[in-house]
Every structure is written in structure tokens, then in C-alpha cells.
Design a protein around this motif. Structure first.
Motif, mmCIF file in Angstrom:
data_model
loop_
_atom_site.group_PDB
_atom_site.id
_atom_site.type_symbol
_atom_site.label_atom_id
_atom_site.label_comp_id
_atom_site.label_asym_id
_atom_site.label_seq_id
_atom_site.Cartn_x
_atom_site.Cartn_y
_atom_site.Cartn_z
ATOM 1 N N ASN A 123 0.799 -1.221 0.000
ATOM 2 C CA ASN A 123 0.000 0.000 0.000
ATOM 3 C C ASN A 123 0.835 1.276 0.000
ATOM 4 O OD1 ASN A 123 0.583 -1.036 2.729
ATOM 5 N ND2 ASN A 123 -0.394 0.837 3.429
ATOM 6 N N LEU A 124 2.122 1.203 0.389
ATOM 7 C CA LEU A 124 2.897 2.438 0.478
ATOM 8 C C LEU A 124 3.197 3.035 -0.888
ATOM 9 C CD1 LEU A 124 5.282 1.739 3.484
ATOM 10 C CD2 LEU A 124 2.894 2.464 3.432
ATOM 11 N N TYR A 126 0.945 4.012 -2.580
ATOM 12 C CA TYR A 126 -0.232 4.841 -2.821
ATOM 13 C C TYR A 126 -0.242 6.150 -2.059
ATOM 14 C CZ TYR A 126 -2.198 1.369 -5.839
ATOM 15 O OH TYR A 126 -2.402 0.533 -6.907
ATOM 16 N N TYR A 127 0.876 6.539 -1.458
ATOM 17 C CA TYR A 127 0.988 7.935 -1.067
ATOM 18 C C TYR A 127 0.949 8.766 -2.352
ATOM 19 C CZ TYR A 127 2.348 6.828 3.762
ATOM 20 O OH TYR A 127 2.359 6.405 5.058
ATOM 21 N N SER A 284 7.802 9.298 4.704
ATOM 22 C CA SER A 284 6.414 8.909 4.978
ATOM 23 C C SER A 284 5.858 9.533 6.250
ATOM 24 C CB SER A 284 6.295 7.380 5.069
ATOM 25 O OG SER A 284 6.919 6.896 6.248
ATOM 26 N N THR A 330 -3.624 5.266 2.056
ATOM 27 C CA THR A 330 -2.923 4.466 1.049
ATOM 28 C C THR A 330 -3.681 3.181 0.741
ATOM 29 O OG1 THR A 330 -1.507 3.354 2.697
ATOM 30 C CG2 THR A 330 -0.680 5.400 1.715
#
Length: 382
Positions: A123-124, A126-127, A284, A330
Motif C-alpha cells: 500500500n505504500l 499509494y501515497y 512517509s 494508502t
């Protein structure tokens, strides 16, 4: 709108995170929840407001469940993903996809044969500003990739009294920090830059050779402290900290550091990509800012304003500039793309989201990093 019925398996830290993200999409309905016993499943379903509770076997027999989210400990991912695919369900699996390459390869092949939608929760990616970096690179704004410096730092295993199932190789696998959070970093690195890692040189360190395992359950990230008589000493064989040198297919180099014993770093992924035109730097813990470095002009700080990013990045932004979006968003943005494919009924030819094939790729890199640490030598990634 016809809602898509979902079963979620596992209720540790990440299962409820999936559920929260899914509830923010208009076309999804989390209908069932699974746990190891019917009693625990019912208890957790009541807590989370989910209609049905079930064992995993019961879930697979529910004809109206179209999608299964695998949010269990690592050693269950392969068998549960395989069973769900064979039952005709689309599958979103937590990383790592499996415990070894043979299992992962089998899942990739099975998913391909069934045509069912398959995704791994990287999922990261999706930043919004991670997507923006990727698009800027694709448009030539970064130039050739000269070097990559990355880190992923946490402190939730800082004390020798910190304990979790991820410390146990029979549940988590032979790697911990690299497999758990390093996999996110390696996936994001290749996703943004387009380069492939072709060789690694790794050096691991287990800071706490022995940890104190609680004799009663403690939730992940809970920070609960027990009394001395509540612990048992357990030897630790997986890494708390790792450094890895990287060689890329364009002939250039990189380095990553991964740690779960860095005091004060709660969940910080940082990446700095130096190109022949600019440098991009992303953190992040400040996810709504992207630093852009220039040799012959002012450096810049970009925000995730939909009116400022490239059009290709706008789809993963839900709010106007200045309205911060973070980690929970995300998963929502990733699931938005995955569930568009599920509505269409099959895996697209060129998915925009991370698939089982991406899960295999990260498992391959992780195994080569493990091999390098054991041999204390460079290892080629075929």
C-alpha cells in the motif's frame, strides 16, 4: 449500486486497517470476518460491526462472498490464498505472499490460470507523492537514476521486552525487518524508479539476542508493560537491523537501512533518488511533502495538491491541497483500483496495483538478501 461482498481473515493490526479502508469505498461490503476459533471470530465481528463470523473453511463455502482479504500471520498466506483462489474468490493478500519462492510461484501460476483478481498489499505505493515521483520519472523530469538511498525505521521492538509473533521464524519466516518493512521499501524503490535490483550485499544485526516473551497475549503496537514474572526468555534469530548495498540494472548503485530498534521512529520510510536532472526525497512521516533538489537553481518543496500534481497522480488524491492524507488513505486508494478490477470480473492485462507477481518479485529479493547475509558476499538476482 451492486456492492461487492468481502470476507476478511485475521484481526491483528492490519485486518482492521483493511476493514476501515474498505468501508470508505462505495462499492464494498465487509460481510464476514474470520478468526482461529468461532468464539474469537464472533467477538471480533461484534467489536468491528460485521454481520457474519466464521472459520476460514466456513467462509470459503459462502457463495455470496466474492473477495477474501488475507490478513493473517505470514505462514498462513500461501495456504489461505491458494484455498481462496480454488474456491473462486478474488484475493488480496498481505505481504509476504508466501514463505518461499516455490509457494509464491505456485500462487502466481494459479492466479493466472483462474483469471481472478489478485493483489498484494504494498500500500505504500499509494501515497500521492510517491505516485507523483513515478510519473515525474516517466516523463523524464528525474533523468537517469544515479543513486538511491532508502531507509525504513521503527521502534516498536526497541526494548528486549517488546514481543510479537513476527519474532518467531515458524510464523514469520527467516527474515523479519527486511521481510516485514524492507519489502515495502524495495517494492517502492523499483516501482518509482523503474530500475531493477540485480545484486545485493547484506549485513544483518540482531541487537537483542534474547527477548522476554510475554506469557499472556499483548497486542501489536500496544506498548503494554508486564511484570518480570510474566515473561519467558526466548532466543532471537532474526534481524533487528539490516544494511544492504544494491546494484541496479542501469549500472548504478544504492543502499538501504532497515531497523525496528530506532528509538523515536514510529514508522518512517524515507527514500532519496538522485537523477541526472533532479533529486527526489520523500519521508512517509511527512507524506504530503516532496523535496525536489536542483543543482543550478532553487530547491523546491511540493505538496500533494491535486491542482499541482500531474494528471496521472490525481486519482490517488481525495482531498484538496492542505488537507493531509496519510497511511490509512494508502490502503483506500489501492483498494479503489483493485475493486475496479473486481467489478470488471477479472485481472486486467496491465494492473496498476501490486499483484501476486510483485509479491513473488519482493520475495525473490528478500531471499537473495538473506543469502547474502549468510555468506557475507554479493549475491546476484537472476
Amino acid at each position: 449500486m451492486q456492492k461487492i461482498n468481502i470476507g476478511v481473515v485475521g484481526t491483528g493490526f492490519i485486518g482492521p486497517a483493511h476493514i476501515e479502508a474498505l468501508r470508505r469505498l462505495p462499492n464494498t461490503n465487509v460481510l464476514a470476518l474470520c478468526e482461529v476459533t468461532p468464539e474469537l471470530a464472533r467477538q471480533k465481528a461484534d467489536q468491528l460491526g460485521i454481520e457474519r463470523s466464521a472459520t476460514f473453511e466456513e467462509l470459503l463455502k459462502m457463495d455470496d462472498i466474492q473477495v477474501v482479504h488475507i490478513c493473517t500471520p505470514n505462514f498462513l498466506h500461501y495456504q489461505q490464498s491458494k484455498a481462496a483462489l480454488l474456491a473462486g474468490k478474488h484475493v488480496i493478500c498481505e505481504k509476504p505472499l508466501a514463505k518461499d519462492l516455490h509457494e509464491a510461484e505456485e500462487l502466481v501460476q494459479l492466479a493466472k490460470e483462474t483469471g481472478l483478481v489478485n493483489a498484494v498489499h504494498f500500500n505504500l505505493r499509494y501515497y500521492p507523492l510517491v505516485r507523483q515521483m513515478k510519473v515525474m520519472r516517466e516523463k523524464g523530469e528525474l533523468g537517469d537514476v544515479y543513486s538511491i538511498i532508502g531507509s525504513y525505521l521503527q521502534d516498536w521492538l526497541f526494548y528486549n521486552t517488546d514481543y510479537n509473533w513476527r519474532l518467531e521464524p515458524d510464523k514469520s519466516g527467516d527474515s523479519r525487518a527486511i521481510a516485514d518493512i524492507g519489502s515495502h521499501l524495495m517494492d517502492l524503490l523499483e516501482y518509482v524508479t523503474g530500475v531493477k535490483t540485480v545484486a545485493v550485499l547484506a549485513d544483518f544485526n540482531t541487537v537483542h539476542k534474547t527477548r522476554k516473551k510475554p506469557l499472556k497475549p499483548v497486542e501489536t503496537y500496544s506498548g503494554k508493560m508486564l511484570q518480570p514474572e510474566d515473561y519467558a526468555d526466548v532466543p532471537i534469530n532474526t534481524e533487528d537491523h539490516a544494511n544492504v548495498l544494491l546494484r541496479f540494472d542501469n549500472g548504478n548503485r544504492g543502499v538501504i537501512t532497515v531497523s525496528q530498534v530506532s528509538a523515536g521512529r514510529k514508522n518512517q520510510l524515507k527514500i532519496e533518488i538522485s537523477g541526472s536532472k533532479k533529486t527526489f526525497a520523500f519521508d512517509s512521516e511527512s507524506p504530503n511533502q516532496l523535496w525536489i533538489g536542483n543543482r543550478d537553481g532553487y530547491n523546491q518543496t511540493m505538496t500533494d495538491d491535486p491542482s499541482l500534481v500531474h494528471a496521472e497522480a490525481r486519482s490517488v488524491i481525495s482531498f484538496p491541497g492542505g488537507h493531509n492524507e496519510g497511511f490509512p488513505d494508502t490502503s483506500k486508494q489501492m483498494f479503489k483500483e483493485v475493486y475496479a478490477a473486481i467489478e470488471a470480473g477479472k485481472q486486467p492485462e496491465n494492473p496498476t496495483y501490486p499483484t501476486f507477481a510483485d509479491g513473488y518479485r519482493e520475495l525473490l529479493i528478500c531471499e537473495k538478501i538473506l543469502e547474502s547475509n549468510r555468506s557475507q558476499a554479493w549475491v546476484i538476482i537472476e
